[in-house]
Motif scaffolding. Sequence first.
Motif, PDB file in Angstrom:
ATOM      1  N   TYR A   1       0.831  -1.199   0.000  1.00 25.95           N
ATOM      2  CA  TYR A   1       0.000   0.000   0.000  1.00 25.95           C
ATOM      3  C   TYR A   1       0.867   1.251   0.000  1.00 25.95           C
ATOM      4  O   TYR A   1       0.561   2.239  -0.664  1.00 25.95           O
TER       5      TYR A   1
ATOM      6  N   ARG B   1       3.996   1.545  -1.193  1.00 29.72           N
ATOM      7  CA  ARG B   1       4.611   1.686  -2.524  1.00 29.72           C
ATOM      8  C   ARG B   1       3.617   2.203  -3.558  1.00 29.72           C
ATOM      9  O   ARG B   1       3.985   2.953  -4.463  1.00 29.72           O
ATOM     10  N   ARG B   2       2.372   1.796  -3.430  1.00 30.93           N
ATOM     11  CA  ARG B   2       1.365   2.178  -4.432  1.00 30.93           C
ATOM     12  C   ARG B   2       0.600   3.455  -4.064  1.00 30.93           C
ATOM     13  O   ARG B   2      -0.309   3.860  -4.800  1.00 30.93           O
TER      14      ARG B   2
END
Length: 93
Positions: free
Chosen positions: A83, A85-86
């Motif tokens: 989550y 990283r995105r």
Amino acid sequence: TADALLQQAEVARSVHRTSLAQNFERASEMTRLPQSVVMEVYELLRPGRASEKQTLLDVASRMRDEFQAGELASFIEEAADVYDRRGLFVSRY
């Protein structure tokens, strides 16, 4: 039951279905959780519901410490990393 889920995990692992086995193992751990905690974790794992990575890491610690649910805790920690990283910690609601 928790034991039946662990037996299913063994069968899955014996035929090299590692991901399925891990799912059964986490499900076995979840049988020890009160329904309210299951729903709380479910809600926090929905994208945009947890406002920061630390929120999920705290939940993971609680799973490990309070419920002896190490596999579930590892899964939540992995989700927190993904989550992050995105960019899914941006509050949507």
